[in-house]
Design an enzyme around this catalytic site. Structure first.
Site, PDB file in Angstrom:
ATOM      1  N   ARG A 139       0.827  -1.219   0.000  1.00 14.85           N
ATOM      2  CA  ARG A 139       0.000   0.000   0.000  1.00 14.85           C
ATOM      3  C   ARG A 139       0.854   1.259   0.000  1.00 14.85           C
ATOM      4  O   ARG A 139       0.339   2.357   0.231  1.00 14.85           O
ATOM      5  CB  ARG A 139      -0.919   0.016   1.229  1.00 14.85           C
ATOM      6  N   LYS A 140       2.132   1.130  -0.258  1.00 21.65           N
ATOM      7  CA  LYS A 140       3.009   2.311  -0.334  1.00 21.65           C
ATOM      8  C   LYS A 140       2.845   2.959  -1.702  1.00 21.65           C
ATOM      9  O   LYS A 140       3.708   2.909  -2.572  1.00 21.65           O
ATOM     10  CB  LYS A 140       4.456   1.908  -0.077  1.00 21.65           C
ATOM     11  N   THR A 141       1.677   3.559  -1.867  1.00 23.40           N
ATOM     12  CA  THR A 141       1.322   4.207  -3.124  1.00 23.40           C
ATOM     13  C   THR A 141       1.117   5.695  -2.878  1.00 23.40           C
ATOM     14  O   THR A 141       1.221   6.176  -1.752  1.00 23.40           O
ATOM     15  CB  THR A 141       0.047   3.576  -3.703  1.00 23.40           C
TER      16      THR A 141
END
Length: 297
Positions: A139-141
């Site tokens: 989820r490192k977006t």
């Protein structure tokens, strides 16, 4: 939109079209001065791929120009690799509208293609080494608002085109219990118990574990996925092997490795006892693929 060019287009919710509208509005909040200069003559613009990569993001690129009454013809399929300088597509429409959509469309395509390119490289390494597990994003977006609003969908889409797994799309997609969740309840067992009450049978529970002892506690409590966080080398591989052997026939679970995995060192993490390698680097610090859009003279 040509189905042959957009392999994952039908996955997208129609709401992405509104996001495109928002991004265009953000880029031109008042007057389009440049558009006034070039006028409304019908023109053809060529999309050039100027650095090697994988084409990804065709539905988003096309929607930008659909909203501006332009037509796009593609020379490459989505997911196809190319070497520079390649004529990737042509855009037909009024000059003012082509240039109005140019930067928004190129920004999306460059970012999405960059993520697909890195994902594809990792998948090729997986296949070369016959690793049977899953290569996944995280989820490192991109967070934020205005142009960045909901840009996660573009980045996750790029992972798919490159052959990687998207992992969870958001906090609602799976229950992941990390150190702060466990600390708040006092133990892994209590945290899993509380999560199971609200997640029911349909949501998997993943637990971040820093040691073999924590992993055992999570497996005993019924975790579906054990994340061995920031473990490396022989220690990681031996821990994964021991857990699989100890719980064989007693509990069903997957082992995920996460933390510091990159395109450069991913081979070091390949193991028959590891089911998932999750990589923040699939979306963080990814070089964009270089595209340009030039009106044909």
């Amino acid at each position: 939109m040509s189905e042959i060019n957009s392999i994952y287009a039908h996955l997208l919710s129609p709401s992405y079209k509104q996001e495109i509208s928002n991004w265009l509005k953000e880029d031109v909040p008042s007057f389009d001065y440049g558009g006034f200069v070039v006028g409304e003559a019908q023109e053809v613009a060529i999309l050039y791929g100027k650095s090697a990569g994988v084409v990804a993001g065709i539905p988003f690129f096309e929607e930008v120009f659909n909203q501006l009454e332009c037509r796009v013809e593609w020379n490459l399929k989505e997911g196809e690799e190319f070497e520079p300088i390649k004529e990737v597509a042509r855009v037909y429409g009024r000059a003012c509208n082509i240039l109005l959509g140019e930067r928004t469309a190129l920004n999306i395509l460059a970012r999405c293609s960059g993520i697909a390119t890195r994902s594809k490289k990792c998948i090729k390494l997986k296949e070369k080494c016959d690793f049977r597990g899953v290569i996944a994003g995280t989820r490192k977006t991109t967070p934020g608002n205005v142009f960045l609003e909901r840009f996660r969908i573009v980045e996750k889409y790029g992972m798919l085109v490159g052959g990687a797994d998207t992992h969870r799309m958001d906090l609602s997609s799976m229950i992941m219990l990390k150190d702060n969740h466990i600390w708040s309840q006092g133990s892994i067992k209590k945290a899993i118990g509380r999560a199971r009450k609200i997640g029911g049978f349909s949501l998997k529970i993943e637990v971040e574990c820093l040691s073999e002892q924590e992993a055992d506690e999570a497996i005993e409590a019924g975790a579906d996925i054990i994340m061995l966080d920031n473990m490396k080398g022989d220690s990681l591989k031996q821990t994964a092997k021991t857990l699989k052997q100890r719980w064989a026939g007693k509990r069903a679970f997957l082992i995920e490795s996460s933390g510091g995995i990159s395109e450069e060192n991913i081979v070091e993490y390949f193991s028959p006892d590891i089911d998932i390698l999750s990589m923040g680097s699939l979306s963080q610090g990814v070089p964009h693929v270089d595209f340009s859009l030039k009106i044909k003279k």
